[in-house]
Scaffold this motif. Structure first.
Motif, PDB file in Angstrom:
ATOM      1  N   UNK A  94       8.756  13.362  -3.828  1.00 24.67           N
ATOM      2  CA  UNK A  94       9.959  12.642  -3.432  1.00 24.67           C
ATOM      3  C   UNK A  94      10.076  11.207  -3.940  1.00 24.67           C
ATOM      4  N   UNK A  95       8.965  10.500  -4.128  1.00 27.06           N
ATOM      5  CA  UNK A  95       9.088   9.076  -4.454  1.00 27.06           C
ATOM      6  C   UNK A  95       7.816   8.564  -5.108  1.00 27.06           C
ATOM      7  N   UNK A  96       7.916   7.383  -5.737  1.00 27.21           N
ATOM      8  CA  UNK A  96       6.758   6.728  -6.322  1.00 27.21           C
ATOM      9  C   UNK A  96       6.114   5.800  -5.297  1.00 27.21           C
ATOM     10  N   UNK A  97       4.832   5.517  -5.473  1.00 26.06           N
ATOM     11  CA  UNK A  97       4.171   4.490  -4.677  1.00 26.06           C
ATOM     12  C   UNK A  97       4.481   3.123  -5.261  1.00 26.06           C
ATOM     13  N   UNK A  98       4.213   2.069  -4.480  1.00 25.95           N
ATOM     14  CA  UNK A  98       4.690   0.728  -4.823  1.00 25.95           C
ATOM     15  C   UNK A  98       3.534  -0.256  -4.947  1.00 25.95           C
ATOM     16  N   UNK A  99       3.566  -1.079  -5.998  1.00 24.25           N
ATOM     17  CA  UNK A  99       2.579  -2.140  -6.196  1.00 24.25           C
ATOM     18  C   UNK A  99       3.290  -3.478  -6.296  1.00 24.25           C
ATOM     19  N   UNK A 129       5.418  11.467  -5.798  1.00 25.17           N
ATOM     20  CA  UNK A 129       4.496  12.184  -4.928  1.00 25.17           C
ATOM     21  C   UNK A 129       4.851  11.977  -3.461  1.00 25.17           C
ATOM     22  N   UNK A 130       4.208  12.751  -2.621  1.00 22.66           N
ATOM     23  CA  UNK A 130       4.261  12.599  -1.169  1.00 22.66           C
ATOM     24  C   UNK A 130       2.895  12.074  -0.752  1.00 22.66           C
TER      25      UNK A 130
END
Length: 565
Positions: free
Chosen positions: A136-141, A164-165
């Motif tokens: 569903x979405x990307x992780x954030x940095x 990813x989830x």
């Protein structure tokens, strides 16, 4: 009937007397101070499912630790510690507002680019307002600018390539190059149903389980997923992991937690084979292939034998995995921690500073089931544990998830922050996140703050040992994952009891360097600097000198050849 009443009264009197005696023996005391401290937070689940986490880090290097809390469907918070016992929410002005578009889950911090300021990594499972199938979405940095603001570096570091989830994130230096790498737990590979219907029946289809990510940091510029290159091939309903040196060989191994381990994939213990680019699966031979609903694994040497032990939370009964050297044994029953519950976060800490590790466990029903259950506080006495949560003000009945320990008021003892979820259905008591101030009757203490020269600048992955009274006490510097979707302080804390001086403090850095400091006075924060420094060859300035020198020498050769014609 009168006999029954008399027996009941007698039993009540006995329990009352035992309670008074236990209170007399209990040295720890806590007070809920979130409102007084200016903290107002409640994690809101997405369709009644996972989250959330908290991260402790020093945002502006002022010596007072700050807090980031994920909000799920709710509002994320970034609390700046004002140094007077209160916090200010600076989320709106911090540059983190892009997270408001996402359902945030877990969080951890590290100095990703080695500029001296600690950066944030936030995991997500979807974007708000969009009914998307998983992934569903990307992780954030977010990179710390050093002025209480952050820059979104998600795309620049290659994280936009991974939809990813995700659940938990943990930092550790896998290849000992001084740049923190990360392990990400992913829960689903593919799932299109509503998340409030997750149960054993929907989990039976193990084809939906997901690989994790092993993100290797390339010189503070980019993350590359080298999961398969390092020999990782497992899938599972991942709740992340924790980097930890379980075999005492000086490199960082990886303990991975999986939900529904009895239906799909158990926990995995991965031995780092450094200098080889490889992890070895050793969970079966070591007795760590736990087939449970593992939510997290707290790390601590509970019996001071020099071997790290792991408390793994679960639905029904938690498991206290004691390190025997060649394998692990579950001693929860004999140690007194085998109580029926649904547990998530957990933290080893010497809260009363008497020289042994106590244990906090965050409990909470599955949301939206929402049957109230209180948290545990296990105080260690003579190598055994007793739950005294109701006696010391820690038996909150909120829907507990992540938990972190740190000294928010810099008075020497360890305080605790607990993330609570908002109930999807009706709930009989308030369920908001709490900050617990430690007001214990305490012994002496020592805090050790690391400054990495070659290693990660907060010393993540280092092992700190304090020798006092003929015993050795060890702590690993937390890179995240040692509580549910959360990261506690990177400052090591030791209770010294009646001792006013530690015989020595030893730091084993991930770089392989060892620092020894003799005769350390109690009740202070000892700052230890790693002498080994990152070589200048990694800097662009040093490389440019080589380029210029090469061009100059090439010019001389060309001139010589031309002059001979």
């Amino acid at each position: 009937m009168n006999k029954i009443i008399n027996y009941t009264a007698f039993a009540t009197l006995i329990l009352f007397c035992l309670n008074i005696e236990l209170q007399a023996q209990t040295k720890a005391r806590f007070m809920i101070v979130d409102s007084l401290a200016g903290i107002h937070h409640q994690f809101e689940v997405y369709e009644g499912f996972l989250g959330g986490g908290a991260c402790v880090f020093d945002l502006n290097n002022d010596g007072f630790e700050d807090i980031f809390l994920t909000g799920g469907m709710g509002i994320d918070r970034l609390y700046l510690n004002l140094g007077n016992g209160t916090f200010k929410d600076i989320y709106e002005s911090s540059g983190l507002k892009v997270t408001a578009k996402y359902v945030t889950q877990g969080v951890a911090s590290a100095d990703v680019n080695r500029d001296g300021f600690t950066d944030l990594f936030i995991t997500t499972n979807t974007r708000k307002g969009e009914k998307l199938t998983i992934p569903r979405a990307e992780n954030l940095l977010f990179l710390n600018n050093g002025d209480n603001t952050f820059t979104d570096a998600t795309k620049a570091f290659g994280l936009s390539d991974f939809m990813s989830f995700s659940t938990g994130v943990a930092f550790g230096d896998v290849n000992k190059d001084g740049y923190p790498d990360a392990y990400i737990g992913n829960y689903f590979y593919e799932y299109s149903g509503p998340l409030n219907e997750i149960n054993d029946q929907t989990i039976v289809n193990a084809s939906s389980v997901a690989h994790g990510y092993l993100l290797i940091n390339e010189g503070g510029k980019r993350f590359v997923n080298l999961y398969e290159k390092y020999g990782l091939n497992h899938k599972g309903f991942g709740f992340g992991g924790v980097f930890t040196d379980f075999d005492n060989d000086g490199d960082q191994d990886l303990l991975v937690n999986h939900d529904f381990g009895y239906k799909a994939t158990p926990n995995y213990l991965l031995q780092n084979m450094y200098p080889e680019t490889h992890f070895k699966y050793v969970e079966e031979e070591r007795g760590m292939d736990l087939r449970i609903n593992a939510m997290t694994s707290a790390v601590g040497d509970y019996n001071n034998d020099g071997l790290l032990d792991y408390f793994t939370t679960n639905i029904k009964f938690n498991q206290f995995m004691v390190n025997q050297g060649d394998r692990f044994n579950d001693l929860a029953d004999s140690l007194g921690t085998k109580l029926f519950t649904i547990s998530w976060g957990a933290n080893f800490c010497d809260f009363d500073q008497d020289g042994d590790l106590d244990l906090f466990v965050a409990n909470g029903d599955l949301n939206p089931n929402c049957t109230p259950m209180y948290n545990y506080f296990f105080e260690q006495t003579d190598g055994k544990y007793t739950d005294v949560a109701g006696l010391i003000g820690m038996n909150d009945y909120g829907i507990g998830r992540g938990s972190v320990i740190f000294d928010y008021d810099n008075d020497g003892d360890q305080d605790l922050l607990l993330v609570n979820q908002k109930s999807v259905s009706n709930y009989p008591v308030p369920s908001v996140s709490h900050l617990y101030r430690n007001d214990s009757t305490i012994g002496n203490w020592l805090k050790v703050k690391l400054k990495g020269g070659y290693s990660e600048t907060n010393g993540i992955g280092s092992r700190v040992s304090v020798f006092v009274g003929g015993k050795s006490h060890i702590r690993e510097i937390d890179g995240g994952g040692s509580s549910h979707l959360s990261q506690s302080s990177t400052i090591a804390h030791f209770g010294l009891g009646a001792f006013t001086t530690a015989d020595s403090v030893v730091v084993n850095w991930p770089s392989g360097e060892r620092t020894v400091i003799k005769s350390v006075t109690a009740n202070q924060t000892l700052v230890v600097q790693e002498e080994k420094q990152m070589e200048l060859k990694n800097s662009s300035g040093f490389k440019s000198w080589y380029v210029l020198l090469g061009l100059f020498l090439t010019g001389l050769v060309a001139y010589y050849i031309y002059s001979k014609r």
